[in-house]
Design an enzyme around this catalytic site. Structure first.
Site, mmCIF file in Angstrom:
data_model
loop_
_atom_site.group_PDB
_atom_site.id
_atom_site.type_symbol
_atom_site.label_atom_id
_atom_site.label_comp_id
_atom_site.label_asym_id
_atom_site.label_seq_id
_atom_site.Cartn_x
_atom_site.Cartn_y
_atom_site.Cartn_z
ATOM 1 C CE1 TYR A 82 -3.039 -3.023 0.167
ATOM 2 C CE2 TYR A 82 -3.500 -2.552 2.465
ATOM 3 C CZ TYR A 82 -3.703 -3.319 1.333
ATOM 4 O OH TYR A 82 -4.579 -4.379 1.378
ATOM 5 C CG PHE A 95 -14.336 -4.680 -2.499
ATOM 6 C CD1 PHE A 95 -13.456 -3.615 -2.541
ATOM 7 C CD2 PHE A 95 -15.138 -4.909 -3.620
ATOM 8 C CE1 PHE A 95 -13.355 -2.818 -3.663
ATOM 9 C CE2 PHE A 95 -15.046 -4.126 -4.737
ATOM 10 C CZ PHE A 95 -14.153 -3.083 -4.766
ATOM 11 N N PRO A 96 -15.565 -4.761 2.192
ATOM 12 C CG PRO A 96 -15.135 -3.905 4.315
ATOM 13 C CD PRO A 96 -14.459 -4.280 3.030
ATOM 14 N N GLY A 139 -17.636 1.359 -1.359
ATOM 15 C CA GLY A 139 -18.607 2.444 -1.363
ATOM 16 C C GLY A 139 -19.786 2.195 -2.298
#
Ligand SMILES: NC(=O)c1ccc[n+]([C@@H]2O[C@H](COP(=O)([O-])OP(=O)(O)OC[C@H]3O[C@@H](n4cnc5c(N)ncnc54)[C@H](OP(=O)(O)O)[C@@H]3O)[C@@H](O)[C@H]2O)c1
Length: 286
Positions: free
Chosen positions: A65, A210-211, A215
């Site tokens: 990241y 990706f819970p 968005g």
């Protein structure tokens, strides 16, 4: 109508690290395309500190990241670490530019990256190190063999995997104890349901990335918009609360660069619905 069952708010990772199930994903605190510095590094540090203030003690990051930027910001913002705060990092994905990712699982590379993670996070041991991807060019036994040596040296406490299928988990477990699996999963994308079931059965943490579907689930007018309003919640809160409800081994790590969204996401722990209501919501998400 069934009544809402009490949901455990904590999980014993690897049997010995008690953490709050709702964590924080630190991929969104770096630059566009998960590349380079964020526009406002002080805001990123504030989001991290606020997460800990709100009781988050499980923060997910990765060497890739930035690369390096997310781990460095965590080291800057959160040291000395508050008691019980656990940083989970990953290695094994390399970066060639914004939005570009390539797996590399060679033992010498993974060893270098573990050393770099320790340096940037200002830690002497990584509580959870996850193999970001299995490299198709390197046998997983070789990649995890290097990690096992680092574990024996005391540099890694627990080991996890990311984006894997059940046979790959079983293959890895022959080499090393696996305490967590991190796969893409949310109420609208349940392709890894068999992995969730496997992890639940074996008491392995399942960390859905990706819970809130980056968005997408929270978009006004989306499938869950109406039902969320009916329960006095936002769609993000409903999506996170569903994950907490769905299996006791699920540890959601919503990512955000916004304090407002962070606070909203943390309040999802207070959403409590009956099994009948959850069944209706699952049907609406299909
Ligand atoms: N293992 C893997 O391969 C892998 C891959 C991807 C991610 N991850 C990990 O999983 C974590 C979560 O994944 P993710 O960040 O891709 O997905 P996510 O948590 O589903 O979505 C994050 C996105 O949703 C927005 N968002 C968050 N909360 C919101 C809210 N309450 N209302 C509206 N929008 C909201 C954020 O924008 P704002 O910044 O504007 O809030 C951000 O763009 C990452 O941070 C990372 O730690 C792992």
């Amino acid at each position: 109508m069934t009544t809402a069952a009490a949901i455990s708010k904590s999980f014993g990772l690897g049997g010995d690290l008690e953490i709050n199930r709702l964590g924080f994903g630190a991929m969104r605190i770096v630059g566009e395309g998960v590349w380079g510095e964020p526009k406002d590094p002080e805001n990123s540090r504030k989001v991290l500190r606020r997460a800990v203030e709100l009781g988050v003690n499980f923060i997910d990051t990765a060497d890739a990241y930035g690369p390096d930027v997310s781990e460095r910001l965590i080291g800057e913002a959160l040291t000395p670490y508050r008691d019980g705060v656990m940083i989970a990092t990953k290695g094994g994905l390399t970066r060639q530019g914004p939005g570009k990712w390539q797996p590399v699982g060679r033992p010498e590379y993974l060893t270098q990256q573990v050393e770099m993670s320790l340096r940037l996070l200002k830690l002497e041991r990584l509580d959870l190190w996850q193999l970001h991807r299995i490299d198709p060019k390197t046998p997983v036994e070789e990649s995890l063999g290097a990690i096992k040596e680092l574990q024996q040296q005391g540099k890694i406490r627990h080991v996890g995997l990311s984006e894997v299928k059940v046979p790959e988990i079983e293959q890895a477990r022959k080499v090393i104890d696996i305490v967590s699996v991190q796969n893409k999963y949310n109420i609208g994308d349940r392709a890894h349901e068999d992995v969730v079931e496997y992890c639940t059965k074996h008491d392995i943490a399942f960390i859905p990335w990706f819970p809130v579907a980056a968005g997408e689930l929270a978009r006004p007018g989306g499938k869950l918009d109406k039902v969320a309003k009916a329960h006095d919640a936002t769609v993000s809160q409903l999506s996170l609360a569903w994950l907490l409800h769905h299996s006791p081994v699920i540890l959601p790590i919503p990512g955000t660069s916004s304090i407002e969204h962070l606070e909203e996401n943390i309040r999802s722990q207070d959403v409590s619905l009956s099994d009948d209501e959850w069944a209706e919501i699952e049907a609406a998400a299909k």
